[in-house]
Design an enzyme around this catalytic site. Structure first.
Site, PDB file in Angstrom:
ATOM      1  N   ASP A 223     -15.161  -0.831 -23.587  1.00  0.00           N
ATOM      2  CA  ASP A 223     -14.573  -1.433 -22.398  1.00  0.00           C
ATOM      3  C   ASP A 223     -14.810  -0.529 -21.185  1.00  0.00           C
ATOM      4  O   ASP A 223     -15.125  -0.984 -20.091  1.00  0.00           O
ATOM      5  CB  ASP A 223     -13.067  -1.638 -22.639  1.00  0.00           C
TER       6      ASP A 223
ATOM      7  N   ASN B 127     -15.210 -12.146 -15.907  1.00  0.00           N
ATOM      8  CA  ASN B 127     -13.817 -12.567 -15.746  1.00  0.00           C
ATOM      9  C   ASN B 127     -13.637 -14.017 -15.327  1.00  0.00           C
ATOM     10  O   ASN B 127     -12.506 -14.472 -15.154  1.00  0.00           O
ATOM     11  CB  ASN B 127     -13.107 -11.655 -14.748  1.00  0.00           C
TER      12      ASN B 127
ATOM     13  N   SER C 153     -17.585 -11.446 -10.961  1.00  0.00           N
ATOM     14  CA  SER C 153     -19.045 -11.293 -10.927  1.00  0.00           C
ATOM     15  C   SER C 153     -19.749 -12.643 -11.052  1.00  0.00           C
ATOM     16  O   SER C 153     -20.675 -12.958 -10.296  1.00  0.00           O
ATOM     17  CB  SER C 153     -19.499 -10.359 -12.049  1.00  0.00           C
TER      18      SER C 153
ATOM     19  N   GLU D 140     -11.350 -12.601 -23.818  1.00  0.00           N
ATOM     20  CA  GLU D 140     -10.389 -11.524 -23.621  1.00  0.00           C
ATOM     21  C   GLU D 140      -9.069 -12.163 -23.195  1.00  0.00           C
ATOM     22  O   GLU D 140      -7.990 -11.746 -23.548  1.00  0.00           O
ATOM     23  CB  GLU D 140     -10.949 -10.669 -22.485  1.00  0.00           C
TER      24      GLU D 140
ATOM     25  N   HIS E  78     -11.745 -10.680  -6.281  1.00  0.00           N
ATOM     26  CA  HIS E  78     -10.789 -10.400  -7.378  1.00  0.00           C
ATOM     27  C   HIS E  78      -9.519 -11.190  -7.059  1.00  0.00           C
ATOM     28  O   HIS E  78      -9.620 -12.316  -6.552  1.00  0.00           O
ATOM     29  CB  HIS E  78     -10.553  -8.879  -7.456  1.00  0.00           C
TER      30      HIS E  78
ATOM     31  N   TRP F 128     -11.375   2.721  -7.653  1.00  0.00           N
ATOM     32  CA  TRP F 128     -11.764   1.682  -8.610  1.00  0.00           C
ATOM     33  C   TRP F 128     -12.953   0.880  -8.090  1.00  0.00           C
ATOM     34  O   TRP F 128     -13.992   0.803  -8.736  1.00  0.00           O
ATOM     35  CB  TRP F 128     -10.589   0.727  -8.917  1.00  0.00           C
TER      36      TRP F 128
ATOM     37  N   ARG G 140      -4.182   0.458 -12.458  1.00  0.00           N
ATOM     38  CA  ARG G 140      -5.362   1.059 -13.080  1.00  0.00           C
ATOM     39  C   ARG G 140      -4.962   2.318 -13.839  1.00  0.00           C
ATOM     40  O   ARG G 140      -3.970   2.958 -13.511  1.00  0.00           O
ATOM     41  CB  ARG G 140      -6.405   1.442 -12.005  1.00  0.00           C
TER      42      ARG G 140
HETATM   43  O1  SFD Z   1     -12.152  -6.216 -14.615  1.00  0.00           O
HETATM   44  C1  SFD Z   1     -25.544  -3.713   1.796  1.00  0.00           C
HETATM   45  N1  SFD Z   1     -15.604  -6.739 -11.126  1.00  0.00           N
HETATM   46  C2  SFD Z   1     -15.523  -7.508 -12.293  1.00  0.00           C
HETATM   47  N2  SFD Z   1     -16.028  -8.759 -12.426  1.00  0.00           N
HETATM   48  C3  SFD Z   1     -16.133  -9.359 -13.648  1.00  0.00           C
HETATM   49  O2  SFD Z   1     -16.625 -10.497 -13.762  1.00  0.00           O
HETATM   50  N3  SFD Z   1     -15.707  -8.706 -14.781  1.00  0.00           N
HETATM   51  C4  SFD Z   1     -15.143  -7.452 -14.750  1.00  0.00           C
HETATM   52  O3  SFD Z   1     -14.836  -6.874 -15.781  1.00  0.00           O
HETATM   53  C5  SFD Z   1     -14.903  -6.884 -13.429  1.00  0.00           C
HETATM   54  N4  SFD Z   1     -14.234  -5.644 -13.264  1.00  0.00           N
HETATM   55  C6  SFD Z   1     -14.829  -4.772 -12.337  1.00  0.00           C
HETATM   56  C7  SFD Z   1     -15.461  -5.336 -11.195  1.00  0.00           C
HETATM   57  C8  SFD Z   1     -15.975  -4.448 -10.228  1.00  0.00           C
HETATM   58  C9  SFD Z   1     -15.873  -3.060 -10.415  1.00  0.00           C
HETATM   59  C10 SFD Z   1     -16.411  -2.118  -9.373  1.00  0.00           C
HETATM   60  C11 SFD Z   1     -15.278  -2.544 -11.590  1.00  0.00           C
HETATM   61  C12 SFD Z   1     -14.757  -3.401 -12.557  1.00  0.00           C
HETATM   62  C13 SFD Z   1     -15.192  -1.054 -11.828  1.00  0.00           C
HETATM   63  C14 SFD Z   1     -15.791  -7.449  -9.845  1.00  0.00           C
HETATM   64  C15 SFD Z   1     -17.236  -7.876  -9.523  1.00  0.00           C
HETATM   65  O4  SFD Z   1     -18.101  -6.824  -9.742  1.00  0.00           O
HETATM   66  C16 SFD Z   1     -17.306  -8.385  -8.080  1.00  0.00           C
HETATM   67  O5  SFD Z   1     -16.408  -9.452  -7.964  1.00  0.00           O
HETATM   68  C17 SFD Z   1     -18.700  -8.858  -7.635  1.00  0.00           C
HETATM   69  O6  SFD Z   1     -19.670  -7.879  -7.887  1.00  0.00           O
HETATM   70  C18 SFD Z   1     -18.717  -9.210  -6.149  1.00  0.00           C
HETATM   71  O7  SFD Z   1     -20.013  -9.619  -5.787  1.00  0.00           O
HETATM   72  P1  SFD Z   1     -20.643  -9.371  -4.306  1.00  0.00           P
HETATM   73  O8  SFD Z   1     -22.046  -9.786  -4.365  1.00  0.00           O
HETATM   74  O9  SFD Z   1     -19.738  -9.935  -3.287  1.00  0.00           O
HETATM   75  O10 SFD Z   1     -20.537  -7.751  -4.137  1.00  0.00           O
HETATM   76  P2  SFD Z   1     -21.498  -6.647  -4.823  1.00  0.00           P
HETATM   77  O11 SFD Z   1     -21.917  -7.081  -6.171  1.00  0.00           O
HETATM   78  O12 SFD Z   1     -20.776  -5.342  -4.747  1.00  0.00           O
HETATM   79  O13 SFD Z   1     -22.779  -6.612  -3.861  1.00  0.00           O
HETATM   80  C19 SFD Z   1     -22.770  -6.167  -2.531  1.00  0.00           C
HETATM   81  C20 SFD Z   1     -24.167  -5.606  -2.223  1.00  0.00           C
HETATM   82  O14 SFD Z   1     -24.347  -5.405  -0.839  1.00  0.00           O
HETATM   83  C21 SFD Z   1     -24.978  -4.148  -0.628  1.00  0.00           C
HETATM   84  N5  SFD Z   1     -24.651  -3.724   0.723  1.00  0.00           N
HETATM   85  N6  SFD Z   1     -26.853  -3.957   1.770  1.00  0.00           N
HETATM   86  C22 SFD Z   1     -27.481  -3.835   2.974  1.00  0.00           C
HETATM   87  N7  SFD Z   1     -26.848  -3.472   4.128  1.00  0.00           N
HETATM   88  C23 SFD Z   1     -25.515  -3.190   4.122  1.00  0.00           C
HETATM   89  N8  SFD Z   1     -24.896  -2.830   5.255  1.00  0.00           N
HETATM   90  C24 SFD Z   1     -24.807  -3.295   2.884  1.00  0.00           C
HETATM   91  N9  SFD Z   1     -23.512  -3.086   2.531  1.00  0.00           N
HETATM   92  C25 SFD Z   1     -23.439  -3.360   1.210  1.00  0.00           C
HETATM   93  C26 SFD Z   1     -24.415  -3.279  -1.731  1.00  0.00           C
HETATM   94  O15 SFD Z   1     -25.179  -2.129  -1.979  1.00  0.00           O
HETATM   95  C27 SFD Z   1     -24.396  -4.249  -2.898  1.00  0.00           C
HETATM   96  O16 SFD Z   1     -25.613  -4.297  -3.587  1.00  0.00           O
HETATM   97  S1  SFD Z   1     -12.533  -5.718 -13.341  1.00  0.00           S
HETATM   98  O17 SFD Z   1     -12.009  -4.393 -13.058  1.00  0.00           O
HETATM   99  O18 SFD Z   1     -12.184  -6.648 -12.288  1.00  0.00           O
HETATM  100  P1  AMP Z   2      -8.551  -6.158 -14.513  1.00  0.00           P
HETATM  101  O1  AMP Z   2      -9.175  -5.521 -15.703  1.00  0.00           O
HETATM  102  O2  AMP Z   2      -7.173  -5.633 -14.217  1.00  0.00           O
HETATM  103  O3  AMP Z   2      -9.412  -6.227 -13.308  1.00  0.00           O
HETATM  104  O4  AMP Z   2      -8.297  -7.668 -14.940  1.00  0.00           O
HETATM  105  C1  AMP Z   2      -9.274  -8.455 -15.531  1.00  0.00           C
HETATM  106  C2  AMP Z   2      -8.767  -9.867 -15.560  1.00  0.00           C
HETATM  107  O5  AMP Z   2      -7.543  -9.938 -16.284  1.00  0.00           O
HETATM  108  C3  AMP Z   2      -8.465 -10.437 -14.196  1.00  0.00           C
HETATM  109  O6  AMP Z   2      -8.775 -11.811 -14.256  1.00  0.00           O
HETATM  110  C4  AMP Z   2      -6.983 -10.213 -14.039  1.00  0.00           C
HETATM  111  O7  AMP Z   2      -6.399 -11.119 -13.137  1.00  0.00           O
HETATM  112  C5  AMP Z   2      -6.482 -10.423 -15.458  1.00  0.00           C
HETATM  113  N1  AMP Z   2      -5.275  -9.637 -15.802  1.00  0.00           N
HETATM  114  C6  AMP Z   2      -5.152  -8.299 -15.809  1.00  0.00           C
HETATM  115  N2  AMP Z   2      -3.928  -7.926 -16.195  1.00  0.00           N
HETATM  116  C7  AMP Z   2      -3.235  -9.060 -16.444  1.00  0.00           C
HETATM  117  C8  AMP Z   2      -1.907  -9.349 -16.873  1.00  0.00           C
HETATM  118  N3  AMP Z   2      -1.030  -8.382 -17.139  1.00  0.00           N
HETATM  119  N4  AMP Z   2      -1.564 -10.652 -16.993  1.00  0.00           N
HETATM  120  C9  AMP Z   2      -2.436 -11.643 -16.714  1.00  0.00           C
HETATM  121  N5  AMP Z   2      -3.691 -11.432 -16.323  1.00  0.00           N
HETATM  122  C10 AMP Z   2      -4.103 -10.160 -16.173  1.00  0.00           C
END
Ligand code: SFD
Ligand code: AMP
Length: 624
Positions: free
Chosen positions: A349, A62, A433, A126, A386, A219, A250
């Site tokens: 997706d 993203n 990510s 996207e 996010h 989520w 969602r």
């Molecule tokens: O669209 C300990 N994310 C998405 N990012 C994208 O780039 N594209 C997407 O399509 C994304 N989508 C999405 C995303 C996440 C999820 C769950 C879904 C969909 C279903 C967001 C990214 O994944 C997110 O921003 C990054 O992963 C954040 O990175 P970071 O490193 O801050 O968090 P992490 O990857 O979850 O890692 C944390 C680690 O710490 C471990 N941990 N280890 C030891 N001791 C403890 N006490 C601990 N507590 C935690 C964890 O196990 C983990 O490995 S969309 O929907 O947004």
């Molecule tokens: P999401 O799948 O909802 O986690 O969103 C993925 C990416 O698309 C993130 O960067 C969001 O901020 C963006 N996004 C989701 N929905 C919209 C929307 N309706 N308009 C603009 N950006 C969006």
């Protein structure tokens, strides 16, 4: 009760959490450490190959600017984040991520991540910032590079990190961390010269839509339980925007993300009467100027429109996947091969990222090309990666941060030698990510520089370690002492199990701190009452019981969530305005107040006194 064995590990850079940011930190720190003869160690509570938010995979990256094709500039990205976050973020941090993030994505591709391509070789987008990937194996690919970089002997998995250690001669300086194995009866004491906290965001702080057997069906990653925030709060680090949160639209029950549907497929959100939510409530945005008229509509304001329609009787809401796909099929001139491709993208997706959503479609006999799918708003999550900015207050980069936001080392918290990245860093949203990975790299490089400048290893007092060890094992003691007081394990007058505690925490947060069950509304009086209940709840947490290591893990996860919950409530109480309608409403201060509140709210917990201090910190814009 068997006492745990203790293993002491001495290292230079210690990384806590092997997610996206942790893997970035490991990869980069190892590179700089090699030249200096330093050791880098990474500790993860699960297995890095499939841990954290990216465990299941992702279908998009993203954040990718595409600078090599002149698609966007870092300044463009700062403008976007400013608009989406209702005016306020740490622009120095956002800019820093933007200018470096493409390099992480290029490495992912080199390491084997398949990225969708256009005929001209550019990445398929996207949306303006998002690119599409075949990302089921995204995490194993990133993990392999990180683990290889630090070397086998320096990777510690299945260890839950529960406390940070401070230098006994300088309590403002980091000295390491303590964790316990979730597989064997063992405590680990890591002594380190610099520590990078990358343990993710916090879920399960609020009561989710699904409960009972579906409690973890949410989520964001259910195993990200707020350790990053709790560790840093207890160590005395200054935190920022702990009042901020993420609430997102969602697909109902499966929690499939909506981004691709809105941005690529141009699907529209309609209410039960077939009205387009965005059009129907366009006038609402005028109340939230100057952000209301900007583009894109900020994420909280999109939620705000849905909530208004809910109150007006428009629910349930549907994403018109059917009309979007039918339009695309027509545009593809009904070419069966192209239609098959579009259909495959729609299913992939979710299959890459949130498999449960694809399963729900299949089990409910939903063909997205024929039937619209229901959309709901999630319970709140605390996260910094996010469209939300919860986390530590860190130093920015020397060349891009104002002097007020710079204290020596990029991404260092206000505790010397303690760094953070990813969800752990506050005030800089939309890293996702790729941005989390690159932020880990920035922290990793800075941590090595810090060690080179700051010489001797800190000293760790043995009594500090002993006290932590006794505290961590207390739930076993509570169980042993109390278990004969009743005839069934689950019901006992002397102790409570972590699941019961979790339900109680989620109830407090849902009812008093603007959870989804309260329509995201709270007031000063509600928060005061919630904090009172929280005090009593924390007293009872001293009676948490564990039968095995699994229970013990859950006990300390509940504690971590409780620290997050308390910080969240205190921040909500302090900010006397509604800055992010659609995320939460202060009904007693229902409007945006740029004059008094265009500031960061920062907090610090003083462990010696058991007191919180909150203050306004100036917001400084660095990018015109
Ligand atoms: O669209 C300990 N994310 C998405 N990012 C994208 O780039 N594209 C997407 O399509 C994304 N989508 C999405 C995303 C996440 C999820 C769950 C879904 C969909 C279903 C967001 C990214 O994944 C997110 O921003 C990054 O992963 C954040 O990175 P970071 O490193 O801050 O968090 P992490 O990857 O979850 O890692 C944390 C680690 O710490 C471990 N941990 N280890 C030891 N001791 C403890 N006490 C601990 N507590 C935690 C964890 O196990 C983990 O490995 S969309 O929907 O947004
Ligand atoms: P999401 O799948 O909802 O986690 O969103 C993925 C990416 O698309 C993130 O960067 C969001 O901020 C963006 N996004 C989701 N929905 C919209 C929307 N309706 N308009 C603009 N950006 C969006």
């Amino acid at each position: 009760m068997v006492q745990p064995e203790t293993e002491v590990v001495e290292t230079d850079v210690l990384i806590l959490g092997g997610g996206m940011a942790g893997c970035g930190a490991a990869f980069e720190a190892a590179y700089w450490a090699r030249a200096k003869g330093l050791k880098v160690t990474i500790v993860e509570k699960a297995a890095i190959e499939r841990s954290g938010a990216v465990a299941m995979g992702l279908s998009a990256i993203n954040l990718y600017l595409g600078m090599r094709w002149n698609q966007n500039t870092p300044e463009d990205f700062v403008h976007y984040v400013r608009q989406d976050l209702m005016g306020m973020s740490r622009e120095d941090l956002v800019y820093d991520i933007a200018r470096h993030v493409d390099s992480s994505v290029h490495m992912f591709e080199e390491w084997g991540l398949p990225i969708f391509k256009n005929p001209d070789g550019t990445y398929k987008r996207e949306g303006r910032w998002q690119i599409m990937i075949h990302g089921e194996s995204y995490k194993p690919i990133v993990a392999e590079a990180a683990k290889t970089a630090v070397g086998d002997g320096n990777v510690y998995e299945r260890i839950f990190v529960a406390r940070l250690l401070l230098d006994d001669k300088d309590p403002g300086r980091i000295a390491g961390a303590v964790g316990f194995s979730v597989r064997e009866n063992k405590i680990y004491v890591f002594k380190a010269r610099a520590v990078i906290v990358t343990a993710g965001g916090a879920t399960g702080v609020f009561r989710p839509h699904s409960h009972g057997e579906g409690l973890g069906r949410i989520w964001y990653a259910p195993w990200n339980t707020g350790s990053a925030y709790s560790l840093m709060i207890q160590a005395g680090a200054t935190m920022t925007q702990m009042e901020h949160r993420l609430v997102v639209a969602r697909f109902k029950d499966g929690y499939g993300p909506v981004g691709m549907w809105f941005l690529l497929f141009k699907a529209v959100l309609e209410n039960a009467k077939g009205e387009n939510i965005e059009q129907k409530w366009a006038s609402l945005l005028k109340e939230w100027e100057p952000y209301g008229s900007g583009k894109p509509i900020p994420t909280p304001l999109r939620n705000h429109q849905m909530m208004a329609d809910f109150r007006a009787g428009g629910a349930p809401f549907f994403l018109r996947t059917d009309t979007a796909l039918q339009r695309m099929y027509q545009e593809a001139a009904n070419d069966p091969k192209k239609i098959r491709e579009i259909e495959a993208d729609a299913w992939e997706d979710f299959l890459d990222m949130t498999m449960s959503q694809a399963l729900i479609w299949a089990s409910d006999n939903i063909d997205p090309a024929k039937t619209p799918s229901e959309i709901v708003l999630t319970e709140p999550y605390l996260m910094g990666s996010h469209a939300s900015g919860t986390g530590a207050w860190v130093s920015g980069p020397e060349d891009a941060a104002p002097t007020e936001y710079f204290w020596g080392y990029n991404r260092m918290t206000t505790v010397k030698g303690l760094f953070a990245a990813g969800d752990g860093v506050g005030g800089s949203a939309h890293k996702f990510s790729s941005g989390s990975h690159v932020e880990g790299r920035l922290a990793g490089k800075a941590a090595v520089a810090y060690i080179m400048d700051n010489g001797a290893a800190p000293s760790v007092a043995q009594d500090q370690v002993e006290a932590i060890r006794a505290e961590l094992w207390k739930p076993f003691e509570n169980y042993e002492k109390g278990r004969t007081a009743s005839t069934t394990d689950e019901i006992n007058p002397t102790y409570l199990f972590p699941k019961m505690a979790l339900h109680r925490l989620q109830k407090i947060m849902d009812e008093y701190a603007a959870g989804q069950g309260s329509q995201y509304i709270t007031t000063e009086a509600m928060l005061q009452k919630g904090l009172e209940r929280m005090k009593l709840f924390k007293e009872d947490l001293g009676k948490l019981a564990a039968r095995d290591l699994h229970d013990l893990l859950r006990c300390w996860e509940v504690w971590d969530r409780t620290w997050c919950a308390e910080a969240h409530m205190r921040h909500l109480l302090f900010r006397q305005e509604t800055r992010w309608p659609g995320y939460y409403y202060r009904a007693d201060y229902p409007t945006l107040d740029d004059k008094n509140w265009k500031v960061f709210v920062n907090s610090r917990y003083d462990a010696a006194k058991g007191e919180w201090a909150l203050e306004k910190t100036p917001f400084l814009s660095t990018i015109p």
